[in-house]
Design a protein around this motif. Sequence first.
Motif, mmCIF file in Angstrom:
data_model
loop_
_atom_site.group_PDB
_atom_site.id
_atom_site.type_symbol
_atom_site.label_atom_id
_atom_site.label_comp_id
_atom_site.label_asym_id
_atom_site.label_seq_id
_atom_site.Cartn_x
_atom_site.Cartn_y
_atom_site.Cartn_z
ATOM 1 N N UNK A 61 0.841 -1.200 0.000
ATOM 2 C CA UNK A 61 0.000 0.000 0.000
ATOM 3 C C UNK A 61 0.874 1.248 0.000
ATOM 4 N N UNK A 62 1.927 1.217 0.803
ATOM 5 C CA UNK A 62 2.842 2.356 0.859
ATOM 6 C C UNK A 62 3.645 2.496 -0.430
ATOM 7 N N UNK A 63 4.026 1.371 -1.014
ATOM 8 C CA UNK A 63 4.826 1.397 -2.240
ATOM 9 C C UNK A 63 4.009 1.907 -3.419
ATOM 10 N N UNK A 64 2.766 1.410 -3.554
ATOM 11 C CA UNK A 64 1.958 1.711 -4.739
ATOM 12 C C UNK A 64 1.334 3.101 -4.689
ATOM 13 N N UNK A 65 0.995 3.566 -3.501
ATOM 14 C CA UNK A 65 0.321 4.854 -3.387
ATOM 15 C C UNK A 65 -1.152 4.803 -3.757
ATOM 16 N N UNK A 66 -1.665 3.650 -4.133
ATOM 17 C CA UNK A 66 -3.098 3.421 -4.355
ATOM 18 C C UNK A 66 -3.368 1.964 -3.960
ATOM 19 N N UNK A 67 -4.648 1.557 -4.001
ATOM 20 C CA UNK A 67 -5.019 0.356 -3.236
ATOM 21 C C UNK A 67 -5.458 -0.828 -4.079
ATOM 22 N N UNK A 68 -5.353 -0.737 -5.402
ATOM 23 C CA UNK A 68 -5.853 -1.810 -6.245
ATOM 24 C C UNK A 68 -5.125 -3.131 -5.987
ATOM 25 N N UNK A 69 -3.804 -3.086 -5.887
ATOM 26 C CA UNK A 69 -3.039 -4.320 -5.694
ATOM 27 C C UNK A 69 -3.044 -4.756 -4.244
ATOM 28 N N UNK A 70 -2.791 -3.828 -3.322
ATOM 29 C CA UNK A 70 -2.564 -4.208 -1.932
ATOM 30 C C UNK A 70 -3.802 -4.811 -1.274
ATOM 31 N N UNK A 71 -4.987 -4.516 -1.817
ATOM 32 C CA UNK A 71 -6.224 -5.054 -1.264
ATOM 33 C C UNK A 71 -6.925 -6.014 -2.226
ATOM 34 N N UNK A 72 -6.256 -6.322 -3.346
ATOM 35 C CA UNK A 72 -6.931 -7.065 -4.398
ATOM 36 C C UNK A 72 -6.416 -8.451 -4.699
ATOM 37 N N UNK A 73 -5.418 -8.935 -3.954
ATOM 38 C CA UNK A 73 -4.913 -10.280 -4.216
ATOM 39 C C UNK A 73 -6.008 -11.328 -4.000
ATOM 40 N N UNK A 74 -5.874 -12.458 -4.669
ATOM 41 C CA UNK A 74 -6.768 -13.584 -4.413
ATOM 42 C C UNK A 74 -6.778 -13.900 -2.917
ATOM 43 N N UNK A 75 -7.953 -14.222 -2.398
ATOM 44 C CA UNK A 75 -8.224 -14.570 -0.985
ATOM 45 C C UNK A 75 -8.242 -13.369 -0.054
ATOM 46 N N UNK A 76 -8.135 -12.134 -0.564
ATOM 47 C CA UNK A 76 -8.068 -10.946 0.295
ATOM 48 C C UNK A 76 -9.447 -10.386 0.660
ATOM 49 N N UNK A 77 -10.506 -11.128 0.323
ATOM 50 C CA UNK A 77 -11.846 -10.650 0.684
ATOM 51 C C UNK A 77 -12.700 -11.802 1.224
ATOM 52 N N UNK A 78 -12.324 -12.362 2.379
ATOM 53 C CA UNK A 78 -13.225 -13.337 2.994
ATOM 54 C C UNK A 78 -14.429 -12.636 3.612
ATOM 55 N N UNK A 79 -15.620 -13.183 3.376
ATOM 56 C CA UNK A 79 -16.789 -12.603 4.032
ATOM 57 C C UNK A 79 -17.835 -13.676 4.298
ATOM 58 N N UNK A 80 -18.688 -13.389 5.256
ATOM 59 C CA UNK A 80 -19.705 -14.323 5.727
ATOM 60 C C UNK A 80 -19.658 -14.374 7.255
#
Length: 225
Positions: free
Chosen positions: A138-157
């Motif tokens: 997140x610090x390296x990219x300066x935006x959030x598409x990669x740092x929050x978008x990897x596979x398995x990065x959105x578990x919900x339920x």
Amino acid sequence: TEAGIRYAQLRDGKALLLREAPYDGICYSGEELPLEQCGLAVPSEPKNIVAVGLNYRSHAEEIKMELTKEPLIFSKWISSMLDPEGTIIKPRVCKQLDYEAELAFVVKKKCKEVRRGDAAEYILGYTCLNDVTARDLQAVDGQWARCKGFDTFCPFGPWIETEFDPENAHIRAVLNGKVVQDGNTKDFIFDVFELLEYISGFMTLYPGDVVTTGTAGGIGPMEPG
């Protein structure tokens, strides 16, 4: 189930199987199973996963940022979804992998330009979501598409709760038996109804879409295992 992935309503420890997704109302199939015989998949099939950054006063104080005048919106990819009993995978390029416990809501019907006072009519219910974040990227990219978008990065339920007060709810993260986040939605900068109004003001939302509402103070790292 052995029959594949099915929608169900949970009642008294049983899964009452549905004929179809519950967005247009509940239609029972007449079948039921004990909950312990069911694995849990993500409880909706969104076209969009819309996320909100910096929506708790405690989190803004924690990272020393001023409160925003409008919601800070980003997206998580459909490919990042993970079943609630699944395993988060730490990418090789990530050195710090953080948890972010969040309240999410699921959209009930297609909507655009919803007014705040009508927003509850467009929400099917609420669920838990971990906005997993590669903090160093997140610090390296300066935006959030990669740092929050990897596979398995959105578990919900594990399910959608339809009887719930989103304006006074404790949101907790527990890591290895220790409570590491303990916030309350009363600390929101923008409540769920304001968020639906704002987001639907610039994009169409569809049945099953997920909006996750930001994390409280106490974010921190997870390690493999």
